[in-house]
Design a protein around this motif. Sequence first.
Motif, short mmCIF file in Angstrom:
data_model
loop_
_atom_site.label_atom_id
_atom_site.label_comp_id
_atom_site.label_asym_id
_atom_site.label_seq_id
_atom_site.Cartn_x
_atom_site.Cartn_y
_atom_site.Cartn_z
N LEU A 256 -10.69 -36.50 2.76
CA LEU A 256 -11.77 -35.25 1.85
C LEU A 256 -10.94 -35.40 0.29
O LEU A 256 -10.40 -34.07 0.51
N GLY A 257 -11.30 -36.20 -0.85
CA GLY A 257 -10.78 -36.29 -1.45
C GLY A 257 -10.74 -34.73 -2.71
O GLY A 257 -12.25 -34.90 -2.56
N ARG A 258 -9.77 -35.02 -3.56
CA ARG A 258 -10.27 -33.80 -4.59
C ARG A 258 -11.80 -34.55 -5.61
O ARG A 258 -11.07 -35.75 -5.77
N GLY A 259 -12.21 -33.59 -5.58
CA GLY A 259 -13.43 -33.92 -6.28
C GLY A 259 -14.47 -34.55 -5.97
O GLY A 259 -15.68 -34.91 -6.23
N GLU A 260 -13.46 -35.37 -4.59
CA GLU A 260 -15.46 -35.85 -3.66
C GLU A 260 -16.50 -35.22 -2.92
O GLU A 260 -15.78 -33.94 -2.69
N MET A 261 -17.53 -35.73 -2.85
CA MET A 261 -18.65 -35.39 -2.01
C MET A 261 -18.75 -36.65 -0.88
O MET A 261 -19.12 -36.77 -0.56
N THR A 262 -18.23 -35.50 0.44
CA THR A 262 -18.88 -36.91 1.36
C THR A 262 -20.41 -35.96 2.21
O THR A 262 -20.68 -35.12 2.49
N GLN A 263 -21.33 -36.78 2.03
CA GLN A 263 -22.85 -36.21 2.52
C GLN A 263 -23.40 -36.87 3.85
O GLN A 263 -23.16 -38.24 3.58
N LEU A 264 -23.92 -36.15 4.63
CA LEU A 264 -24.19 -36.40 6.03
C LEU A 264 -25.29 -36.28 6.20
O LEU A 264 -26.48 -34.98 5.86
N ASN A 265 -26.83 -37.31 6.47
CA ASN A 265 -27.72 -37.17 6.32
C ASN A 265 -28.44 -37.25 7.86
O ASN A 265 -27.73 -38.06 8.00
N MET A 266 -28.48 -35.67 8.01
CA MET A 266 -28.91 -35.12 9.36
C MET A 266 -30.62 -35.18 9.40
O MET A 266 -31.23 -34.59 8.73
N GLU A 267 -30.93 -34.93 11.05
CA GLU A 267 -32.35 -34.97 11.30
C GLU A 267 -32.27 -33.83 12.67
O GLU A 267 -31.56 -34.09 13.61
N LEU A 268 -33.05 -32.38 12.43
CA LEU A 268 -33.04 -31.47 13.97
C LEU A 268 -34.66 -32.47 14.16
O LEU A 268 -35.02 -31.55 14.25
N ALA A 269 -34.50 -33.29 15.69
CA ALA A 269 -35.64 -33.90 16.24
C ALA A 269 -36.11 -33.19 17.63
O ALA A 269 -34.96 -32.09 17.99
N ILE A 280 -20.36 -41.26 0.38
CA ILE A 280 -19.37 -40.07 0.05
C ILE A 280 -19.79 -40.80 -1.54
O ILE A 280 -20.17 -42.13 -2.30
N GLU A 281 -18.99 -39.55 -2.68
CA GLU A 281 -19.68 -39.96 -4.07
C GLU A 281 -18.10 -39.11 -4.47
O GLU A 281 -17.71 -38.77 -4.29
N GLY A 282 -18.06 -40.17 -5.32
CA GLY A 282 -16.21 -40.55 -5.86
C GLY A 282 -15.74 -39.06 -6.86
O GLY A 282 -15.06 -38.67 -6.52
N GLU A 283 -16.87 -38.94 -7.21
CA GLU A 283 -16.08 -38.05 -8.50
C GLU A 283 -18.57 -36.88 -8.83
O GLU A 283 -18.98 -37.35 -9.23
N ARG A 284 -18.41 -35.41 -7.71
CA ARG A 284 -19.06 -35.18 -8.01
C ARG A 284 -19.46 -33.93 -8.98
O ARG A 284 -18.26 -33.93 -9.70
N GLY A 285 -20.37 -33.88 -9.88
CA GLY A 285 -20.71 -33.23 -10.47
C GLY A 285 -20.46 -31.78 -10.51
O GLY A 285 -20.00 -31.64 -10.14
N VAL A 286 -20.22 -31.60 -11.98
CA VAL A 286 -19.70 -30.10 -12.05
C VAL A 286 -21.39 -28.74 -11.74
O VAL A 286 -22.66 -29.40 -12.72
N GLU A 287 -21.31 -27.95 -11.02
CA GLU A 287 -22.37 -27.46 -11.09
C GLU A 287 -22.32 -25.79 -10.71
O GLU A 287 -21.24 -25.49 -9.48
N THR A 288 -22.37 -25.18 -11.65
CA THR A 288 -21.22 -23.72 -11.79
C THR A 288 -23.10 -22.65 -11.65
O THR A 288 -21.91 -21.41 -12.02
N GLU A 289 -23.57 -23.27 -11.51
CA GLU A 289 -24.94 -21.80 -11.95
C GLU A 289 -25.34 -21.64 -10.68
O GLU A 289 -26.20 -23.03 -9.93
#
Length: 502
Positions: A256-269, A280-289
């Motif tokens: 779990l790298g600094r600034g990285e995002m790991t996304q899991l696409n999940m389904e409840l069936a 994995i996104e290597g550098e996620r954007g800034v979201e402060t709002e």
Amino acid sequence: MKAIVIYLIICAMAVTACMQKENEEGKLRAISANESVKEKWQRSRKSVELEVTAKGEQMPMRIGVFAESNEATEEESESINGIPFVRSKEGNAYRPENSAIYTGDTAAIFRISWPYMAKLKLSDTINLDAPFDAWLYGIETSREITDEKMKIKIGLQHSTSMVRLRLESADMRKILTETSLSGSNIYTAGDYVPYTGKWLNLRGAGNPISLKMDKRMSRYQYIDFVIPPSPHAGDVKIAIKADGEQYIVKTTLPRLGRGEMTQLNMELADDGLRIKSSWIEGERGVETEQAACTDSIAEGDYLLSDGSTSRVYGKDAVAVVIESDGRHGKAVALKDTDGLICFGKEKYSSGILFTSVDKQKTEGYINPTRATSIDEQQRIVYTPTMAYPTDCALGYTDGCLLSQKLQSQKKEWDKDELGAYINKTDAAYVPSLGELAKLYYILNPYKGETFSPEGFSRPSGVYTSISESTEGRNYIMDFDTGLASGNVSKKTRLRLRMFYLF
């Protein structure tokens, strides 16, 4: 002899006077030199401005700034230690919140931190527990110095990692109330240094990070877990609670790298919770709002395209609320779907058939005025609070379930069949006859004001419902006359007004 003594005394006095004069002249020269240095320092002082850059568009409005001084006076050093800067209207320029700051120390190293915390020094640590904020920090990348200003360029970056769940449900009526994440590389506590972005003494691995929520799963829901970075892969457990039932899935996450995002696409069936894919996104954007939660959603509010609500009509509005318990409810689209739509082929069915009110007549008029020439046998007295049986088309108000049953047939729909519109319309469904009747009622009330919110196109003409009367016929609603009929072929092309769950 006496004359000699007097002479020596006079000489000593002369020497003392001379020394005093020299000392005074030395002091004056020192003061003059100090004043000259001070004057030069004052002339060299420059105002401080920051230019902060980062990936993303949601830059913070207020940041903490700390300068590592090399040559600044004590007063100047104190003036740039842990103070707030605010973003100006011109791009990403940041200036002191209270008053301009000047310094002659052009070699000072600037650092920033978000969220802002008052009175923090460079090496101060704070103890943090999950759930964590998305902490940001930044150090100088370059600077521009002019006669009047020192402009410091700083790159803002994340000090945390993120695990994002993209969760969908086969049943969009479900309400998600809790989500938790735990694992061997998921820490729940640690000491953090805001101005350097460092984490120390990480602990609590294996304990769950739980997030409470109240989200209708009528569209994709994104759940973000902000966590301290970890260089190691690890096993994790994800648990969600929806409609009082708990669902669990386990998997392995990479580092779990600094600034990285790991996304899991999940389904409840129907068969439980599962992971469909990940990335994995290597550098996620800034979201402060942070999106503001509406305290209480009321009838007449607007549903926006992203699933949020607003009191005020705007270009992003797609529907208007007609039913709400304060947090969840139903909304009706502001306008019709383009074109005329048919239900589909005869055997294309939700699998549920409905009778008419008296189980004999296939049609009737809802609340006609006495002035009309409609036969008494065709008049239907209706209010939304009347307890019609749910096997009666007017009494059934869960068009969402019927839409899902229709869609689950996994067939290739023609472009003008209902299934195609359910499939491509986010969080929307085809209403049942009971829901269309309620809409007709609020548009034509016995008394009170007619429902006519801004931007709402009043339905006119004959509309299809998803309620079926036989294998080959479905119920329709004429919004001009109030006719409700179950004697119309599924192949008939009619108007379509979608409903939404939120």
